[in-house]
Write a protein that holds these residues in place. Structure first.
Motif, short mmCIF file in Angstrom:
data_model
loop_
_atom_site.label_atom_id
_atom_site.label_comp_id
_atom_site.label_asym_id
_atom_site.label_seq_id
_atom_site.Cartn_x
_atom_site.Cartn_y
_atom_site.Cartn_z
N ALA A 116 -19.29 -14.77 4.56
CA ALA A 116 -20.32 -13.75 4.41
C ALA A 116 -19.93 -12.63 3.46
CB ALA A 116 -20.67 -13.17 5.77
N LEU A 117 -18.62 -12.46 3.21
CA LEU A 117 -18.16 -11.33 2.40
C LEU A 117 -17.44 -11.71 1.11
CD1 LEU A 117 -16.72 -8.98 5.21
CD2 LEU A 117 -18.90 -8.77 4.01
N LYS A 118 -17.12 -12.98 0.94
CA LYS A 118 -16.26 -13.36 -0.18
C LYS A 118 -16.87 -13.05 -1.54
CE LYS A 118 -17.71 -18.24 0.01
NZ LYS A 118 -17.23 -19.63 0.24
N ASN A 119 -18.19 -12.98 -1.65
CA ASN A 119 -18.82 -12.64 -2.92
C ASN A 119 -18.79 -11.15 -3.22
OD1 ASN A 119 -19.46 -15.33 -3.44
ND2 ASN A 119 -21.46 -15.18 -2.46
N GLY A 120 -18.33 -10.36 -2.28
CA GLY A 120 -18.27 -8.91 -2.49
C GLY A 120 -17.06 -8.46 -3.28
N ASP A 121 -16.08 -9.35 -3.50
CA ASP A 121 -14.88 -9.01 -4.26
C ASP A 121 -14.25 -7.73 -3.69
OD1 ASP A 121 -12.91 -9.28 -6.19
OD2 ASP A 121 -14.04 -8.19 -7.71
N TYR A 122 -13.89 -7.79 -2.41
CA TYR A 122 -13.36 -6.63 -1.71
C TYR A 122 -11.86 -6.46 -1.91
CZ TYR A 122 -17.70 -5.87 0.91
OH TYR A 122 -18.99 -5.60 1.27
N ALA A 123 -11.44 -5.22 -1.98
CA ALA A 123 -10.02 -4.86 -1.92
C ALA A 123 -9.79 -4.10 -0.62
CB ALA A 123 -9.63 -4.03 -3.12
N ILE A 124 -8.52 -3.84 -0.31
CA ILE A 124 -8.15 -3.32 1.00
C ILE A 124 -7.24 -2.10 0.85
CG2 ILE A 124 -6.86 -3.84 3.12
CD1 ILE A 124 -7.65 -6.82 2.63
N VAL A 125 -7.45 -1.12 1.71
CA VAL A 125 -6.48 -0.04 1.90
C VAL A 125 -6.01 -0.11 3.35
CG1 VAL A 125 -6.00 2.42 1.72
CG2 VAL A 125 -7.76 1.40 0.25
N HIS A 126 -4.72 -0.23 3.54
CA HIS A 126 -4.18 -0.37 4.90
C HIS A 126 -2.72 0.07 4.93
CE1 HIS A 126 -1.79 -2.65 7.89
NE2 HIS A 126 -2.78 -2.32 8.70
N TYR A 127 -2.35 0.76 5.99
CA TYR A 127 -0.96 1.12 6.24
C TYR A 127 -0.64 0.81 7.70
CZ TYR A 127 -1.33 3.90 1.95
OH TYR A 127 -1.53 4.30 0.65
N GLU A 128 0.56 0.34 7.97
CA GLU A 128 0.99 0.12 9.34
C GLU A 128 1.21 1.47 10.02
OE1 GLU A 128 1.36 -2.54 11.15
OE2 GLU A 128 0.99 -4.09 9.64
N SER A 129 0.70 1.59 11.25
CA SER A 129 0.88 2.84 11.99
C SER A 129 1.86 2.63 13.12
CB SER A 129 -0.46 3.32 12.53
OG SER A 129 -0.89 2.51 13.61
N GLY A 130 2.14 3.71 13.87
CA GLY A 130 3.12 3.64 14.94
C GLY A 130 2.56 3.20 16.27
N ASP A 131 1.29 2.83 16.33
CA ASP A 131 0.68 2.38 17.58
C ASP A 131 1.47 1.20 18.14
OD1 ASP A 131 -2.17 2.37 19.20
OD2 ASP A 131 -1.35 0.35 18.96
N GLU A 132 1.87 1.30 19.39
CA GLU A 132 2.75 0.29 19.97
C GLU A 132 2.08 -1.07 20.10
OE1 GLU A 132 4.30 1.78 23.62
OE2 GLU A 132 5.49 3.36 22.64
N ARG A 133 0.77 -1.09 20.28
CA ARG A 133 0.07 -2.38 20.36
C ARG A 133 -0.10 -3.00 18.98
NH1 ARG A 133 -5.25 -2.25 22.05
NH2 ARG A 133 -5.07 -4.48 22.38
N GLY A 134 0.11 -2.19 17.96
CA GLY A 134 0.02 -2.72 16.60
C GLY A 134 -1.35 -2.65 15.99
N ILE A 135 -2.28 -1.90 16.60
CA ILE A 135 -3.61 -1.81 16.01
C ILE A 135 -3.68 -0.61 15.06
CG2 ILE A 135 -4.83 -3.06 17.81
CD1 ILE A 135 -5.67 -0.39 19.02
N ASP A 136 -4.29 -0.84 13.92
CA ASP A 136 -4.36 0.13 12.84
C ASP A 136 -5.80 0.40 12.43
OD1 ASP A 136 -1.53 -0.14 12.75
OD2 ASP A 136 -1.72 -1.82 11.34
N VAL A 137 -5.94 1.33 11.49
CA VAL A 137 -7.20 1.50 10.79
C VAL A 137 -7.03 0.95 9.38
CG1 VAL A 137 -7.88 3.54 12.11
CG2 VAL A 137 -6.60 3.83 9.98
N GLY A 138 -8.13 0.65 8.73
CA GLY A 138 -8.09 0.14 7.36
C GLY A 138 -9.43 0.35 6.69
N MET A 139 -9.51 -0.04 5.44
CA MET A 139 -10.76 0.13 4.71
C MET A 139 -10.95 -1.01 3.71
SD MET A 139 -12.11 3.45 2.53
CE MET A 139 -11.89 2.82 0.84
N LEU A 140 -12.14 -1.57 3.70
CA LEU A 140 -12.57 -2.53 2.69
C LEU A 140 -13.42 -1.79 1.66
CD1 LEU A 140 -13.79 -5.53 4.88
CD2 LEU A 140 -11.96 -5.65 3.18
N TYR A 141 -13.27 -2.16 0.39
CA TYR A 141 -14.15 -1.58 -0.63
C TYR A 141 -14.38 -2.59 -1.75
CZ TYR A 141 -9.95 -0.66 -3.46
OH TYR A 141 -8.78 -0.78 -4.18
N ARG A 142 -15.57 -2.52 -2.33
CA ARG A 142 -15.92 -3.42 -3.42
C ARG A 142 -15.37 -2.85 -4.73
NH1 ARG A 142 -22.00 -5.55 -3.10
NH2 ARG A 142 -21.05 -7.03 -4.57
N LYS A 143 -14.52 -3.61 -5.36
CA LYS A 143 -13.77 -3.11 -6.53
C LYS A 143 -14.68 -2.73 -7.70
CE LYS A 143 -11.11 -6.76 -6.36
NZ LYS A 143 -10.09 -7.78 -6.71
#
Length: 346
Positions: A116-143
């Protein structure tokens, strides 16, 4: 007892009532506009873990050998479902999508590469956080529609006795042939243990975000700022109203909560004990609502759903989100939150 139907079965009256509540906010999008438009969304994707064991994270409950039996088939199904939802946040594929409850960059890549998204040519912004369960925030954007100039994680301090929480993601970028935006993606500490008992954690997150916003404004008073996320507080809570000082569009507040007032009309992104409200919010600077034509207003902001994202709780007769798990029981749904989005015309 909660039931997940093969096809979502809602009582006609309940479906009509919920649909009318949302559709009242579609009129602004139906207008023929000469400006360019982009959609900006946020989605809490509810525990999007891969199936691999990461020794540095507490991800054991989302492994094939765990009681949840989280396997490749279930993971692939969830990715396809979530990507389908994201693809519908706007008239075309959304330009910017904030995400939370993602385990790592790899699962975001799988979302971006889904059918559903592959035609959007998305890039990603993501950093690992210190949450012990390993869940983070991130962002998709169309280049082709948005260029990232700078990004960083912002640490949210909590007392040493508390488990670390998610960082706030800051992204500075420019819309193609449009404005420069300062974006903050949030996932504030949960209400686990009680709203009042856990409030201090969200107040710390709010103060951290407010300091970051003030820093941007201190450099550029006309900066266009957009904050989105699962704040784990509602638009009426102290963290939003007193710390961020975010209010409705018809006030003089410098920060505008685009969800303000929607909950009074039976709307929401999250259902708790039969009540819909907005834990997931989009909060923007007044400079953004005033930018050229003020089309980034409540009329173009709403939660998104289609029928299969909801189900009827037969025990209580109310509509809830069709989530992936209830405890360890697999429902095969989407998320326990609905996404929210807005339209920016420029």
């Amino acid at each position: 007892m909660l039931k997940k139907p093969t096809f979502v079965i809602l009582t006609l009256a309940a479906l009509i009532a919920f649909s009318i509540a949302i559709s009242a906010y579609t009129s602004a999008e139906d207008k023929d506009q000469k400006q360019r438009e982009i959609s900006i969304g946020f989605y809490n994707v509810e525990n999007l873990f891969d199936t691999l064991d990461d020794p540095d994270k507490d991800d054991d409950e989302f492994l094939p050998s765990a009681e949840r039996e989280w396997n490749e088939e279930r993971y692939a199904d969830k990715v396809e479902k979530l990507s389908t939802v994201i693809s519908k946040l706007g008239k075309t594929l959304p330009t910017i999508v904030g995400l939370c409850e993602v385990e790592n960059k790899s699962v975001i890549e799988d979302l971006a590469n889904a059918n559903a998204l592959k035609n959007g040519d998305y890039a990603i912004v993501h950093y690992e956080s210190g949450d012990e369960r390993g869940i983070d925030v991130g962002m998709l954007y169309r280049k082709k529609q948005f260029k990232v100039i700078y990004s960083k994680p912002i640490f949210v301090p909590l007392p040493e006795t508390e488990r670390p929480t998610r960082d706030i993601l800051y992204v500075k970028g420019k819309v193609t042939k449009g404005p420069e935006l300062h974006i903050f993606v949030n996932h504030w500490p949960s209400r686990w243990g009680g709203q009042e008992e856990s409030e201090f954690k969200r107040l710390s997150a709010a103060k951290t975000l407010k300091a970051a916003i003030d820093s941007v404004i201190g450099t550029n008073p006309d900066a266009l700022i957009l904050c989105m996320g699962d704040f784990n507080d509602y638009p009426s809570n102290v963290s939003i109203t007193e710390v961020l000082k975010a209010d409705s569009l018809n006030t003089k507040s410098k920060m505008v909560n685009l969800m303000h007032g929607l909950q009074k009309q039976e709307r929401g992104s999250y259902n708790y004990k039969g009540e819909w409200d907005f834990l997931d919010q989009i909060i923007v600077s007044r400079t953004l609502t005033d930018y050229k034509l003020p089309d980034i207003v409540s009329a173009s902001t709403k939660p998104f759903f289609f029928d299969d994202m909801l189900y009827l709780n037969e025990e209580y007769g109310d509509i809830k989100t069709n989530r992936t798990y209830g405890g360890t029981k697999y429902f095969g749904g989407y998320s326990d939150h609905l996404p929210v989005y807005t339209i920016l015309a420029y």
